[in-house]
Design a protein around this motif. Sequence first.
Motif, PDB file in Angstrom:
ATOM      1  N   SER A 122       2.618  10.777   8.914  1.00  0.00           N
ATOM      2  CA  SER A 122       2.158  11.111   7.401  1.00  0.00           C
ATOM      3  C   SER A 122       0.744  10.650   7.361  1.00  0.00           C
ATOM      4  O   SER A 122      -0.145  11.002   6.719  1.00  0.00           O
ATOM      5  CB  SER A 122       3.070  10.406   6.349  1.00  0.00           C
ATOM      6  OG  SER A 122       3.139   8.953   6.761  1.00  0.00           O
ATOM      7  N   ARG A 123       0.423   9.559   8.063  1.00  0.00           N
ATOM      8  CA  ARG A 123      -1.175   8.702   7.928  1.00  0.00           C
ATOM      9  C   ARG A 123      -1.499   8.271   9.609  1.00  0.00           C
ATOM     10  O   ARG A 123      -1.454   7.154   9.854  1.00  0.00           O
ATOM     11  CB  ARG A 123      -0.909   7.531   7.303  1.00  0.00           C
ATOM     12  CG  ARG A 123      -0.487   7.848   5.678  1.00  0.00           C
ATOM     13  CD  ARG A 123      -1.502   8.643   5.007  1.00  0.00           C
ATOM     14  NE  ARG A 123      -2.868   8.037   4.948  1.00  0.00           N
ATOM     15  CZ  ARG A 123      -3.302   7.207   4.168  1.00  0.00           C
ATOM     16  NH1 ARG A 123      -2.677   6.773   3.233  1.00  0.00           N
ATOM     17  NH2 ARG A 123      -4.645   6.816   4.401  1.00  0.00           N
ATOM     18  N   PRO A 124      -1.796   9.382  10.254  1.00  0.00           N
ATOM     19  CA  PRO A 124      -2.278   9.194  11.617  1.00  0.00           C
ATOM     20  C   PRO A 124      -3.586   8.513  11.603  1.00  0.00           C
ATOM     21  O   PRO A 124      -3.937   7.538  12.567  1.00  0.00           O
ATOM     22  CB  PRO A 124      -2.325  10.461  12.593  1.00  0.00           C
ATOM     23  CG  PRO A 124      -2.249  11.642  11.252  1.00  0.00           C
ATOM     24  CD  PRO A 124      -1.491  11.028  10.096  1.00  0.00           C
ATOM     25  N   ASP A 125      -4.358   8.938  10.545  1.00  0.00           N
ATOM     26  CA  ASP A 125      -5.718   8.186  10.397  1.00  0.00           C
ATOM     27  C   ASP A 125      -5.315   6.662  10.356  1.00  0.00           C
ATOM     28  O   ASP A 125      -6.515   6.121  10.696  1.00  0.00           O
ATOM     29  CB  ASP A 125      -6.310   8.711   9.223  1.00  0.00           C
ATOM     30  CG  ASP A 125      -5.507   8.822   8.022  1.00  0.00           C
ATOM     31  OD1 ASP A 125      -6.174   8.333   6.941  1.00  0.00           O
ATOM     32  OD2 ASP A 125      -4.500   8.806   7.969  1.00  0.00           O
ATOM     33  N   VAL A 126      -4.516   6.333   9.583  1.00  0.00           N
ATOM     34  CA  VAL A 126      -4.361   4.697   9.489  1.00  0.00           C
ATOM     35  C   VAL A 126      -4.192   4.160  10.544  1.00  0.00           C
ATOM     36  O   VAL A 126      -4.780   3.148  11.160  1.00  0.00           O
ATOM     37  CB  VAL A 126      -3.281   4.545   8.311  1.00  0.00           C
ATOM     38  CG1 VAL A 126      -2.776   3.162   8.179  1.00  0.00           C
ATOM     39  CG2 VAL A 126      -3.621   4.814   6.872  1.00  0.00           C
ATOM     40  N   MET A 127      -3.345   4.922  11.366  1.00  0.00           N
ATOM     41  CA  MET A 127      -2.620   4.362  12.787  1.00  0.00           C
ATOM     42  C   MET A 127      -3.935   4.203  13.644  1.00  0.00           C
ATOM     43  O   MET A 127      -3.862   3.190  14.369  1.00  0.00           O
ATOM     44  CB  MET A 127      -1.520   5.094  13.396  1.00  0.00           C
ATOM     45  CG  MET A 127      -0.380   5.054  12.643  1.00  0.00           C
ATOM     46  SD  MET A 127       0.495   3.329  12.977  1.00  0.00           S
ATOM     47  CE  MET A 127      -0.053   2.583  11.024  1.00  0.00           C
ATOM     48  N   TYR A 128      -4.761   5.320  13.948  1.00  0.00           N
ATOM     49  CA  TYR A 128      -5.622   5.157  14.997  1.00  0.00           C
ATOM     50  C   TYR A 128      -6.826   4.211  14.581  1.00  0.00           C
ATOM     51  O   TYR A 128      -7.493   3.629  15.416  1.00  0.00           O
ATOM     52  CB  TYR A 128      -6.145   6.821  15.306  1.00  0.00           C
ATOM     53  CG  TYR A 128      -5.041   7.342  16.204  1.00  0.00           C
ATOM     54  CD1 TYR A 128      -4.386   8.462  15.682  1.00  0.00           C
ATOM     55  CD2 TYR A 128      -4.917   7.046  17.347  1.00  0.00           C
ATOM     56  CE1 TYR A 128      -3.356   8.753  16.507  1.00  0.00           C
ATOM     57  CE2 TYR A 128      -3.955   7.669  18.308  1.00  0.00           C
ATOM     58  CZ  TYR A 128      -3.207   8.332  17.651  1.00  0.00           C
ATOM     59  OH  TYR A 128      -2.023   9.086  18.463  1.00  0.00           O
TER      60      TYR A 128
ATOM     61  N   HIS B 272       0.871  -1.145   0.009  1.00  0.00           N
ATOM     62  CA  HIS B 272      -0.218  -0.062   0.050  1.00  0.00           C
ATOM     63  C   HIS B 272       0.727   1.342  -0.008  1.00  0.00           C
ATOM     64  O   HIS B 272       0.317   2.118   0.108  1.00  0.00           O
ATOM     65  CB  HIS B 272      -0.922   0.097   1.135  1.00  0.00           C
ATOM     66  CG  HIS B 272      -2.089  -0.807   1.207  1.00  0.00           C
ATOM     67  ND1 HIS B 272      -3.181  -0.888   0.321  1.00  0.00           N
ATOM     68  CD2 HIS B 272      -2.079  -2.180   1.763  1.00  0.00           C
ATOM     69  CE1 HIS B 272      -4.028  -1.939   0.532  1.00  0.00           C
ATOM     70  NE2 HIS B 272      -3.239  -2.759   1.153  1.00  0.00           N
ATOM     71  N   GLY B 273       2.127   1.027  -0.323  1.00  0.00           N
ATOM     72  CA  GLY B 273       3.148   2.355  -0.281  1.00  0.00           C
ATOM     73  C   GLY B 273       3.130   2.687   1.145  1.00  0.00           C
ATOM     74  O   GLY B 273       3.699   4.198   1.077  1.00  0.00           O
ATOM     75  N   LEU B 274       3.117   2.287   2.232  1.00  0.00           N
ATOM     76  CA  LEU B 274       3.455   2.626   3.607  1.00  0.00           C
ATOM     77  C   LEU B 274       4.622   1.949   3.853  1.00  0.00           C
ATOM     78  O   LEU B 274       4.973   0.990   4.113  1.00  0.00           O
ATOM     79  CB  LEU B 274       2.209   2.195   4.541  1.00  0.00           C
ATOM     80  CG  LEU B 274       0.629   2.889   4.345  1.00  0.00           C
ATOM     81  CD1 LEU B 274      -0.139   2.306   4.971  1.00  0.00           C
ATOM     82  CD2 LEU B 274       0.988   4.404   3.989  1.00  0.00           C
ATOM     83  N   GLN B 275       5.572   2.953   4.625  1.00  0.00           N
ATOM     84  CA  GLN B 275       6.774   2.452   5.425  1.00  0.00           C
ATOM     85  C   GLN B 275       6.389   2.454   6.764  1.00  0.00           C
ATOM     86  O   GLN B 275       6.288   3.556   7.350  1.00  0.00           O
ATOM     87  CB  GLN B 275       7.916   3.328   4.846  1.00  0.00           C
ATOM     88  CG  GLN B 275       9.334   2.903   5.222  1.00  0.00           C
ATOM     89  CD  GLN B 275       9.684   1.387   4.799  1.00  0.00           C
ATOM     90  OE1 GLN B 275       9.335   1.159   3.805  1.00  0.00           O
ATOM     91  NE2 GLN B 275      10.430   0.837   5.849  1.00  0.00           N
ATOM     92  N   PRO B 276       6.347   1.259   7.368  1.00  0.00           N
ATOM     93  CA  PRO B 276       6.434   1.298   8.873  1.00  0.00           C
ATOM     94  C   PRO B 276       7.461   1.965   9.513  1.00  0.00           C
ATOM     95  O   PRO B 276       8.610   1.812   9.159  1.00  0.00           O
ATOM     96  CB  PRO B 276       6.491  -0.069   9.307  1.00  0.00           C
ATOM     97  CG  PRO B 276       6.984  -1.038   8.112  1.00  0.00           C
ATOM     98  CD  PRO B 276       6.892  -0.166   6.848  1.00  0.00           C
TER      99      PRO B 276
END
Lengths: 158, 501
Positions: free
Chosen positions: B348-354, B337-341
């Motif tokens: 960059s993506r706090p929405d994804v995390m929460y 998904h183009g995300l680097q843990p």
Amino acid sequence: MRSVVSACFIALLLLLTSRALEFDGRTGLYPLAICLGALLFLSWLLLRQLAGRGQDGGEATGPLLGLGRKVALRLGVFVLAWLGYVLLLPFAGFILTSWAALYLSILATGAQRRLAPLAYCGVFALSVAVLLKTVLFVPVPEALPDEYLDRLIYSVVR
Amino acid sequence: MWDGIAAALSLASLFIAASGVLLGIVFGAIPGLTATFGIALLIPVTFLLSPEHSMIMLSGIYAGAIYGGSISAILLNIPGTAASVVSGWEGHAMARRGQAPLALGLSALSSGVGGVLSALALIFLTPTLAQFALRFGAPEYVALVVFSLVIVVVMLDTPVVANLAGVFLGLVIASVGLDPIQGSPRFTFGFYQLYSGFGVVAVLIGFFCMPQAVVLAFEAIRGDGQLSFGRIGATRPIVVARSVWRNAKSVLRSAAVGTGLGVLPAVGPESTPILAHSIEKRFAAKPQEFGKGSETGLISAETSVSANVGGSLIPLLALGIPGSAAAAIFVGALTLHGLQPGPLLFQSRPDVMYTFFTGFLIVNVIMTVVGLFGARYFALLLRLPKGVVASFIAFFSIFGAYGINSSLFDVWIMFLSAGFAVGIGIIGIPILPVVLAFILGTILEQNLAIARARADSLLYLLERPICLVLIAASVLVIAVATWRRIGRRRRPADALGEERA
């Protein structure tokens, strides 16, 4: 068997190390270091095994060592069914090859019935093909049955 | 943050969480299939989902599979996954006494409680750790990767030389592709498809799924076919809840052990329940009951194993360092998904995390409910012929590798990886160091190059406090492990000396 496999890995690492020696200057240091590290520890492991201090194969492969002839033959058919599946996929299309590979591998693993697997493997291959075309949109190699399915779906949707 | 939480409570998220849990329990309940395998196989499916939904589904599969292994362990004393060995000791003894419904219920509720507690740790510790990790520069990442690899090398039970060989082999595999500095092809042998390196998902499917299909096929051919057991009654939730409440202290201690061990890269859910079980035995009023159908023993094992799941995700999300093989596969899903843990993901993506944090909490609640009321129905899966399971696993492995880029080249990479995994298994090299080094290899090389460009010598690393602490920790771990091994070798020699005297 273990020594043969170790020797193959060592030969591959020697090839990679020789390639790493051809890289320019400082950029070649890292690949050379890791290749040499792998070579060193793999050779050390092989020497330990030859000296009788090695351990048996890991959990996943331990049972595969020491196969009987019949078992090896059936297992060979299972593996070849799936290798053949990938080789034939571009020519015979998704539906036929998936159906054949599933059926052959289930038979190879000792299925008692012959007709039931033929039926449910066919239904499964067809269902997945429909899913791929209507929901997942994953392009797969096509042959005549796949093209007929395409036309059928198109005529139903239209 | 609130948007993320609300997204996790949507119908779609709940459906995805429930699907993940159900799939995970199926994978865990069938002996021979593991959580790692299930996650690797289903990564391509998550390509259709959004990043947060992918992570919720995969965490559902992870948590469900870890719990699901206890079903066959309790009913047949055959652990569905390696993490369920202790559950088999205690749960199967209870089943033989006619207490199978109680054992299944205790397993479900204590797994759920352990999972929820580790989810809370994940929610509160990860952002803090991620904030701290923002101070990391290239030298700190080099030291962190080295520390992680040192932990794996010294803490696995296999010989150190085998673990070291595995680490270096993993680093070699990770080095295939374009040189990160010069951009020239390296070890690609003329294949342009390898310029971006070996595909993570294809390699992981090859490592974990295809060899398992072959092993299951072998067992089916050999005649280790089907399993049978009698009818199982319904679980009584109130009785189960009372038992777990009576053992509340054990639950809290086991959850702490599981979460703590989950953070370490080499200590996966396989060894966690053994340690938690041993600790609880020391605190128990009746330690002689442990191993013979003790409710406390079963509760401690299941709680710690499920807590390990959340614990292993903490270093992954905060630092980009996976805490277990299954967590390492999450990297593949995020990459898709183009995300680097790592710490930047929070920025960059706090929405994804929460959304993921809330989803993970919900996953554990769903797992508890499904386990309490549906475990006996999942037991029917144990009747599937192994040959059929093996064939469908092979199909999904090939299709999973193909589906990423619609390329047969990835399928051949998958087969190559499977052959590699079988080969190293024959030699006696464990797969975990290889996987970890493969995942971390690129991070190590890139940061090493940056650190070298900025400094004249390696002493630069020792001038940075965080780096110094990590290097000191690595040296300490090596020293302690070496001292223990020497001590173990001396003890038989001393005993022999006493005998001769």
